[in-house]
Scaffold this active site. Structure first.
Site, short mmCIF file in Angstrom:
data_model
loop_
_atom_site.label_atom_id
_atom_site.label_comp_id
_atom_site.label_asym_id
_atom_site.label_seq_id
_atom_site.Cartn_x
_atom_site.Cartn_y
_atom_site.Cartn_z
N CYS A 17 0.83 -1.19 0.00
CA CYS A 17 0.00 0.00 0.00
C CYS A 17 0.87 1.26 0.00
O CYS A 17 1.89 1.31 0.67
CB CYS A 17 -0.95 0.08 1.19
SG CYS A 17 -2.11 -1.27 1.28
N ARG A 40 3.84 -0.49 -4.87
CA ARG A 40 3.55 -1.03 -3.54
C ARG A 40 2.22 -1.80 -3.49
O ARG A 40 1.90 -2.43 -2.49
CB ARG A 40 3.50 0.10 -2.50
CG ARG A 40 4.79 0.86 -2.40
CD ARG A 40 4.65 2.05 -1.48
NE ARG A 40 4.60 1.62 -0.09
CZ ARG A 40 5.66 1.53 0.70
NH1 ARG A 40 6.86 1.82 0.22
NH2 ARG A 40 5.54 1.16 1.94
N TRP A 60 -2.78 -2.78 -1.67
CA TRP A 60 -2.51 -4.22 -1.81
C TRP A 60 -3.34 -4.88 -0.72
O TRP A 60 -3.11 -4.68 0.48
CB TRP A 60 -1.02 -4.50 -1.61
CG TRP A 60 -0.67 -5.93 -1.81
CD1 TRP A 60 -0.44 -6.55 -3.00
CD2 TRP A 60 -0.51 -6.93 -0.79
NE1 TRP A 60 -0.15 -7.87 -2.78
CE2 TRP A 60 -0.18 -8.13 -1.44
CE3 TRP A 60 -0.61 -6.93 0.60
CZ2 TRP A 60 0.04 -9.32 -0.76
CZ3 TRP A 60 -0.39 -8.10 1.29
CH2 TRP A 60 -0.06 -9.28 0.60
N ASN A 82 -1.46 2.20 5.62
CA ASN A 82 -0.54 1.15 5.16
C ASN A 82 -0.18 0.32 6.39
O ASN A 82 0.28 0.88 7.38
CB ASN A 82 0.71 1.79 4.56
CG ASN A 82 1.79 0.77 4.26
OD1 ASN A 82 1.49 -0.39 4.00
ND2 ASN A 82 3.03 1.21 4.30
N GLY A 83 -0.42 -0.98 6.32
CA GLY A 83 -0.09 -1.84 7.47
C GLY A 83 -1.27 -2.73 7.82
O GLY A 83 -2.17 -2.93 7.00
N GLU A 117 15.19 -19.45 -7.96
CA GLU A 117 14.92 -18.09 -8.43
C GLU A 117 14.27 -18.14 -9.82
O GLU A 117 13.34 -17.39 -10.11
CB GLU A 117 16.23 -17.29 -8.43
CG GLU A 117 16.18 -15.93 -9.11
CD GLU A 117 15.22 -14.93 -8.49
OE1 GLU A 117 14.64 -15.21 -7.42
OE2 GLU A 117 15.01 -13.87 -9.12
N LYS A 161 10.52 -16.69 -10.71
CA LYS A 161 10.24 -15.71 -11.78
C LYS A 161 9.10 -16.21 -12.66
O LYS A 161 8.20 -15.45 -12.99
CB LYS A 161 11.47 -15.47 -12.67
CG LYS A 161 12.61 -14.71 -12.05
CD LYS A 161 12.36 -13.24 -11.82
CE LYS A 161 11.81 -13.00 -10.42
NZ LYS A 161 12.74 -12.69 -9.39
N GLU A 182 5.72 -16.12 -10.73
CA GLU A 182 5.24 -14.77 -10.45
C GLU A 182 4.58 -14.10 -11.64
O GLU A 182 3.56 -13.46 -11.51
CB GLU A 182 6.43 -13.86 -10.09
CG GLU A 182 6.90 -13.93 -8.71
CD GLU A 182 8.03 -12.94 -8.50
OE1 GLU A 182 7.86 -12.04 -7.69
OE2 GLU A 182 9.08 -13.08 -9.16
N HIS A 201 13.97 -38.38 -4.51
CA HIS A 201 13.33 -38.62 -3.22
C HIS A 201 11.88 -38.12 -3.20
O HIS A 201 11.32 -37.88 -2.14
CB HIS A 201 14.13 -37.96 -2.10
CG HIS A 201 15.52 -38.51 -2.00
ND1 HIS A 201 15.79 -39.75 -1.50
CD2 HIS A 201 16.71 -38.00 -2.40
CE1 HIS A 201 17.09 -39.99 -1.56
NE2 HIS A 201 17.67 -38.94 -2.12
N LYS A 243 5.48 -4.73 -4.85
CA LYS A 243 6.93 -4.63 -4.89
C LYS A 243 7.53 -4.58 -3.49
O LYS A 243 8.62 -5.08 -3.26
CB LYS A 243 7.30 -3.37 -5.67
CG LYS A 243 8.77 -3.17 -5.92
CD LYS A 243 9.25 -4.07 -7.03
CE LYS A 243 10.75 -4.02 -7.21
NZ LYS A 243 11.25 -5.30 -7.75
C1 F6R Z 1 10.53 -11.75 -6.45
C2 F6R Z 1 10.54 -10.62 -5.55
C3 F6R Z 1 10.24 -10.87 -4.12
C4 F6R Z 1 11.19 -10.04 -3.24
C5 F6R Z 1 10.77 -10.18 -1.78
C6 F6R Z 1 11.71 -9.43 -0.86
O1 F6R Z 1 10.74 -11.37 -7.77
O2 F6R Z 1 10.75 -9.51 -5.95
O3 F6R Z 1 10.34 -12.22 -3.80
O4 F6R Z 1 12.49 -10.48 -3.44
O5 F6R Z 1 9.48 -9.70 -1.61
O6 F6R Z 1 11.70 -8.06 -1.13
P1 F6R Z 1 12.89 -7.14 -0.69
O7 F6R Z 1 14.10 -7.58 -1.44
O8 F6R Z 1 12.45 -5.75 -1.06
O9 F6R Z 1 13.07 -7.31 0.79
#
Ligand code: F6R
Length: 609
Positions: free
Chosen positions: A2, A27, A74, A98-99, A479, A483, A486, A502, A604
């Site tokens: 948010c 956000r 969000w 926010n929170g 990772e 990606k 997501e 396993h 984000k």
């Molecule tokens: C994946 C992604 C998230 C962040 C995670 C931590 O593409 O962006 O998994 O890595 O939310 O966020 P930060 O790095 O801002 O603490």
């Protein structure tokens, strides 16, 4: 999670609030809204969906007023519908939040018993009604807000408008970030520097417990004991102008392609290019005495930590743990007195990582944060902070921040290794040389994007996949899977190749696509054995390897698809093998037509637990 913006001015505010929200959309973007006070009335426009929907509404509805608050959401409490979009209002109060209010249910029940009618499912509306009830009981605006802060539990930042104080904007911080930016004849509030930097060249961060009373020409801050306090005004030094996508269709694509440049920039901040040795800013520790390193993070940043574990173990000879912040903060792991805890975060605001940092500080650990957003809470709360210099990352899926985190982690591991005598000067130079080769190596991979596009076409209908790798390629695999999940909503798992037999091997069936990540290193042959197990079950392998790896694969060469990268070593491999995975995820998502930069349900910056 948010974003909050607010403005009190001598001019109309709604269009500026909308512009400010655009800078906060990273956000959260499931709904948004703006409220103003105009003509002794609170007026509001809200919309479900991202900001383009609010913008469309505001093109047809005028929202006059010289004071206002805005929000991009969000969802936590209540689904992403217009009725749950902020600001929440009564006839006297408007609130953006926010929170999370943890005692929301209890407070809501009390209010319902007292006859209050709710129009949303949010915890924020509770706050709005409580402030209103204090105003109705005769308290002034400031005291009503303070009394409400005593009633609510959880983490929050609020922007508040109160009808009987039509020239004052109230800003409240209790665990979630909020700052004030000042300009001529107007003052702003915003969730981050980025949202304020377009309007103000200075920023004042509120501390937890603060309430700020803001007018167009001045503001005052009161701490938890109601004492008037001066919070430091800092200049916004970094240029954080909204990056344009330029020739790219999405920020994610732009950010993937920026990696050679930003990695080079990050390296130049930690390496003396002339001498080919590290040049890390002095840190307040004697690294030779460190006995334990703990890396703490969430999501992609956690995977960066897992990759770095290898470097820390091999270069420093100290014990290394890597922890998911949301788990770590609620465990009670023993902490040794000379432990160094490193917090990795793009945003520097991730609630769980921040809470883990506070916990470690209270347990006497030495703390370093590795962040992209230089003036973030994590940066301020840790003993020392190392920036990754990736520049603003707008795409929700982390790409360039991930690889720039790896740069700093590698440099720090080498630094501790040389400080405690585990690495020689020659080894340092050798690893630095390898680091300096990374921009070129990943440029070479980017040059082969057309091959990835072809691969993506072949894979565009997949519904599930596994990414397998050993050693550092295991977190690279996780990772890669993250990606894909997501941004294309395809189910994917990253798994240690040797662990597949396993359990996950039961998933293998004809033509199931499996990504095998196998640089020609000491684990190559082991990984290839696992590849054979996959082929024997008729699954379809996409092998990421180098020329030597392809040469050594033997007879099954014709049964698999391959993507070749340059030869790598312990430093460069995680960078070089991450790139094809980012590109594959991006191009599959493109073909699926998903919203690449704003994938569903994500945000984000995750500032809630
Ligand atoms: C994946 C992604 C998230 C962040 C995670 C931590 O593409 O962006 O998994 O890595 O939310 O966020 P930060 O790095 O801002 O603490």
């Amino acid at each position: 999670m948010c974003g909050i913006i607010g403005l009190v001015s001598k001019r109309e505010v709604s269009s500026t609030l909308l512009e400010g929200l655009k800078r906060l959309e990273y956000r959260g973007y499931d709904s948004s809204g703006i409220a103003t006070i105009n003509n002794k009335k609170i007026e509001r426009v809200r919309s479900k969906g991202n900001l383009s929907f609010l913008e469309e509404k505001l093109a047809n509805i005028s929202l006059p007023g010289k004071i206002g608050i805005g929000h991009t959401r969000w969802a936590t409490h209540g689904s992403p519908e217009e009725k749950n979009a902020h600001p929440h209002i009564t006839n006297k109060v408007a609130v953006v939040h926010n929170g999370i209010i943890e005692n929301n249910n209890q407070l809501r029940n009390q209010l319902i018993e007292a006859g209050v009618k709710f129009s949303s499912d949010t915890d924020t509306e509770v706050v709005c009604h409580i402030i209103t009830s204090y105003i109705n009981s005769g308290l002034n605006a400031y005291d009503s807000i303070r009394a409400t802060m005593n009633d609510v539990k959880g983490s929050y930042a609020f922007g508040v408008l109160i009808l009987n104080e039509p020239d004052k904007l109230f800003a409240v911080r209790g665990g979630s970030p909020l700052a004030i930016g000042s300009a001529r004849n107007e003052n702003f509030i915003g969730s981050d520097t980025y949202s304020l930097s377009a309007y103000s060249d200075n920023i004042t961060y509120l501390k937890d417990g603060d309430v700020a009373v803001i007018e167009n020409d001045s503001f005052r801050v009161f701490d938890y004991s109601n004492s008037s306090v001066k919070r430091e005004k800092q200049s916004i030094i970094e240029s954080v102008s909204l990056s344009e996508k330029g020739i790219f269709k999405h920020f994610m694509s732009k950010e993937i392609h920026e990696q050679p440049e930003v990695i080079a920039k990050s390296l130049s901040n930690y390496i003396d290019m002339d001498k080919g040795v590290l040049n890390i800013p002095s840190l307040p520790y004697d690294f030779s005495t460190i006995t334990n390193v703990t890396l703490v993070a969430c999501g992609s940043s956690y995977y960066a930590g897992l990759i770095a574990r290898d470097w820390f173990e091999k270069f420093t000879n100290v014990k290394v743990d890597v922890e998911i912040a949301s788990e770590f903060r609620y465990r009670e792991p023993p902490m040794v007195s000379n432990g160094l805890t490193i917090f990795i975060s793009q945003s520097g605001e991730t609630a769980d990582t921040l809470a883990a940092l506070k916990h470690c500080k209270s347990r006497g650990q030495k703390t370093i944060s590795i962040v992209n957003v230089g003036d973030s809470s994590m940066c301020r709360d840790s003993d020392a902070s190392l920036k990754i210099y990736a520049g603003p990352e707008i795409g929700v899926a982390s790409t360039k921040a991930f690889t720039c985190q790896l740069v700093v982690l590698a440099c720090l591991a080498i630094k501790i290794g040389t400080s405690n005598g585990s690495l020689s000067k020659e080894q340092e130079k050798e690893y630095v040389k390898s680091l300096l080769s990374i921009p070129r190596l990943i440029s070479n991979t980017l040059d082969k994007e057309d091959e990835i596009i072809d691969l993506a076409h072949d894979l565009s209908n997949i519904t599930t996949t596994l990414y397998l790798g050993r050693g550092q390629m295991y977190p690279v695999a996780m990772e890669g899977a993250l990606k894909l999940k997501e941004i294309s909503y395809v189910h994917a798992e990253g798994y240690p190749a040797g662990e597949m037999k396993h359990g996950p091997i039961a998933l293998l069936e004809k033509d199931l696509p499996i990504f095998m990540i196998a640089p020609s290193n000491s684990l190559y042959e082991k990984t290839v054995s696992n590849l054979y197990e996959v082929i024997a079950r008729d699954a379809s392998v996409i092998l990421l390897t180098d020329n030597e790896g392809l040469h050594n694969i033997g007879l099954i060469k014709n049964k698999i698809k391959t993507f070749l990268v340059d030869e790598t070593d312990i430093i460069s491999a995680p960078f070089v093998y991450t790139l094809p995975n980012q590109l594959i995820a991006y191009h599959i998502a493109l073909l699926k037509g998903t919203d690449v930069d704003q994938p569903r349900n994500l945000a984000k910056s995750v500032t809630v637990e």
